[in-house]
Design an enzyme around this catalytic site. Structure first.
Site, PDB file in Angstrom:
ATOM      1  N   SER A 248       0.860  -1.188   0.000  1.00 15.16           N
ATOM      2  CA  SER A 248       0.000   0.000   0.000  1.00 15.16           C
ATOM      3  C   SER A 248       0.894   1.235   0.000  1.00 15.16           C
ATOM      4  O   SER A 248       2.124   1.124   0.062  1.00 15.16           O
ATOM      5  CB  SER A 248      -0.890   0.013   1.233  1.00 15.16           C
ATOM      6  OG  SER A 248      -0.110   0.343   2.369  1.00 15.16           O
ATOM      7  N   LYS A 249       0.248   2.381  -0.030  1.00 13.64           N
ATOM      8  CA  LYS A 249       1.012   3.641  -0.078  1.00 13.64           C
ATOM      9  C   LYS A 249       1.980   3.778   1.096  1.00 13.64           C
ATOM     10  O   LYS A 249       2.977   4.488   0.981  1.00 13.64           O
ATOM     11  CB  LYS A 249       0.042   4.827  -0.096  1.00 13.64           C
ATOM     12  CG  LYS A 249      -0.720   4.937  -1.414  1.00 13.64           C
ATOM     13  CD  LYS A 249      -0.780   6.380  -1.898  1.00 13.64           C
ATOM     14  CE  LYS A 249      -1.392   6.496  -3.274  1.00 13.64           C
ATOM     15  NZ  LYS A 249      -2.827   6.780  -3.243  1.00 13.64           N
ATOM     16  N   ARG A 250       1.655   3.117   2.198  1.00 20.35           N
ATOM     17  CA  ARG A 250       2.565   3.196   3.351  1.00 20.35           C
ATOM     18  C   ARG A 250       3.963   2.715   2.985  1.00 20.35           C
ATOM     19  O   ARG A 250       4.947   3.115   3.590  1.00 20.35           O
ATOM     20  CB  ARG A 250       2.053   2.298   4.496  1.00 20.35           C
ATOM     21  CG  ARG A 250       0.941   2.865   5.320  1.00 20.35           C
ATOM     22  CD  ARG A 250       0.559   1.900   6.423  1.00 20.35           C
ATOM     23  NE  ARG A 250       0.153   0.597   5.902  1.00 20.35           N
ATOM     24  CZ  ARG A 250       0.811  -0.522   6.089  1.00 20.35           C
ATOM     25  NH1 ARG A 250       1.917  -0.535   6.795  1.00 20.35           N
ATOM     26  NH2 ARG A 250       0.370  -1.656   5.568  1.00 20.35           N
TER      27      ARG A 250
END
Ligand code: GLU
Length: 487
Positions: free
Chosen positions: A250-252
């Protein structure tokens, strides 16, 4: 004797939903399909699954095209837009209704919701009970005459639905666990599984390769193929992509859009190579592969079921490997527009001194992991003078007077070399060091700062060569006057 019919060309597709940018996971799925088509003389198709009108955008469709084109994953036939085929999806659902493979469900939405809530309260999983939909012919005629809305549900037969998955091996679902699922909503719109199967049949797809989050859709789709009297394609479900912490990417974890990597100075061939290894391996330790080698070595046996790990450090490393090894003309074509964008030189100007430009790139590419780094380090080859970095000055030019003297002598010696060639210049400066009774480093290190402003650079004689005689001598003279002023 009859001639054997020619083997059918495999037909595969990538079927993104245009509800966001092109995700690296999507690009990876596209790549596997594309590699499969290249490897087995097949056809690679693109289908934009834009039936979700509320969430699909043209901008996202464009981003998908751009991402695929940047990677070179071009498709072999015209793009298919799922939304343009709704009439066929509708007709296929009605065909199933007519054949008895599906039935009308007049249950009002509110009633379904009530039943679901009840089941939930009991702690049961709700499953649509077909008997709720069983109507006498009279009741049916009446409801139809009253134009009562209905959904069309697929009548899941008894038995087991299984397939030999290209990645996972045999997968089987007992049909009793599959609810009679809706194929056409009461507003006449097809559900996802109906649209996909109808389109895959129309596009004559022979292998459906997609993310393994779709495994639970596959038994329903197989049942639809059979009920429609169509040949069931092969299926292969490729693994999910995780971050280095083992969690779903994910963007994390950093950028997840292909476009972001494009703008960060990644080479498309490095991105392809990296993506190819997310869920596939050639069966040995070789990791760095150019595209022809990827095609050559691609084999479905090398696909893994285990989640793949997206490691951006590895991606950068891989990019460095490709930067160092791609044909220099190819690199020049990629970097030239970036040089122009950085305001260093025009693409047209670089074309007039192509050999020089390639020489500079040869020096820089072995030290860089990203094209952006090449551009950042290329500046010194384009400007007239350079700025002297404060750290470099305090480290290499500590004694201003003595340094100025050495640089002056260096200038004089270089001004007299008869050929501006690395070996000749090195020879001349080593002799100078000998005459002065100092080590070569005492000449080369201050010279590096004079020429580049920095303590780290490509080999100093290569720098002299590519900065050129006039500019090099001007920079050394400038360094001398800088030192004289500061002493
Ligand atoms: N549109 C689906 C998705 O983006 C893919 C469906 C398929 O490949 O069958 O996940």
């Amino acid at each position: 004797m009859t001639a054997a019919s020619p083997a059918k060309r495999p037909r595969v597709r990538f079927a993104p939903s245009p509800t966001g940018f092109l995700h690296v996971g999507g690009a990876r799925t596209a790549l596997f399909n594309w590699l499969y088509a290249k490897k087995y003389d097949g056809v690679f198709l693109l289908r934009v699954e834009d039936t979700d009108r509320a969430r699909s955008t043209d901008e996202s469709t464009r981003a998908i095209f751009e991402g695929l084109e940047w990677l070179g994953l071009t498709w072999d036939e015209e793009v298919v837009y799922q939304g343009a085929n709704v009439a066929r999806h509708y007709a296929d659902a009605h065909r199933l209704l007519e054949s008895g493979a599906a039935y009308r469900d007049f249950t009002p939405q509110s009633e379904l919701e009530r039943l679901r809530a009840e089941a939930e309260a009991r702690g049961d999983a709700f499953k649509f009970d077909r008997t709720m939909a069983e109507l006498s012919p009279e009741a049916l005629s009446e409801k139809l005459a009253n134009n009562e809305p209905y959904a069309i549900r697929f009548r899941v037969p008894e038995g087991t639905t299984e397939w030999p998955d290209l990645v996972h091996g045999r997968i089987a679902f007992p049909n009793k666990d599959i609810e009679d699922f809706i194929i056409l909503r009461s507003d006449g719109t097809p559900v996802y599984n109906m649209a996909v199967v109808s389109d895959d049949i129309a596009m004559d797809i022979t292998l459906v390769m997609r993310g393994d989050d779709h495994i639970s859709n596959t038994p329903k789709q197989i049942l639809l193929y059979r009920a429609l009297g169509a040949a069931v394609p092969q299926f292969g479900h490729v693994p999910m992509i995780h971050g280095t912490d083992g969690k779903k990417l994910s963007k994390r974890h950093g950028a997840t859009a292909v476009g972001d990597y494009q703008h960060q100075g990644l080479l498309p061939q490095a991105m392809l190579n990296f993506l190819a290894l997310l869920g596939w391996s050639p069966g040995d330790d070789i990791e760095v592969m150019a595209l022809p080698e990827l095609i050559e070595r691609f084999n479905v046996n090398g696909l893994h079921a285990k989640a793949a790990v997206f490691d951006t450090k590895k991606l950068e490393w891989m990019n460095g490997q490709h930067l160092a090894s791609i044909p220099i003309d190819e690199l020049a074509a990629i970097v030239a527009p970036l040089i122009e964008r950085a305001g260093l030189a025009k693409v047209a100007d670089l074309a007039t001194r192509h050999a020089w430009f390639c020489g500079v790139l040869e020096l820089l590419r072995i030290r860089a992991r990203l094209t952006d780094e090449i551009v950042a380090q290329a500046g010194l080859f384009f400007t007239e003078l350079v700025e002297f970095d404060a750290d470099a000055v305090s480290k290499q030019w500590r004694d201003a007077d003595a340094t100025a003297q050495i640089l002056e002598k260096t200038h004089a010696r270089l001004a007299t070399v008869d050929a501006w060639e690395p070996a000749v210049m090195e020879d001349a400066l080593r002799k100078l060091a000998e005459e002065l009774g100092i080590s070569g480093g005492k000449i080369f290190q201050p010279l590096r700062v004079a020429l580049t402003g920095l303590t780290v650079s490509p080999g100093i004689f290569d720098v002299l060569l590519y900065v050129g005689r006039e500019r090099s001598l001007a920079r050394i003279a400038n360094a001398v006057s800088y030192l004289r002023q500061s002493s």
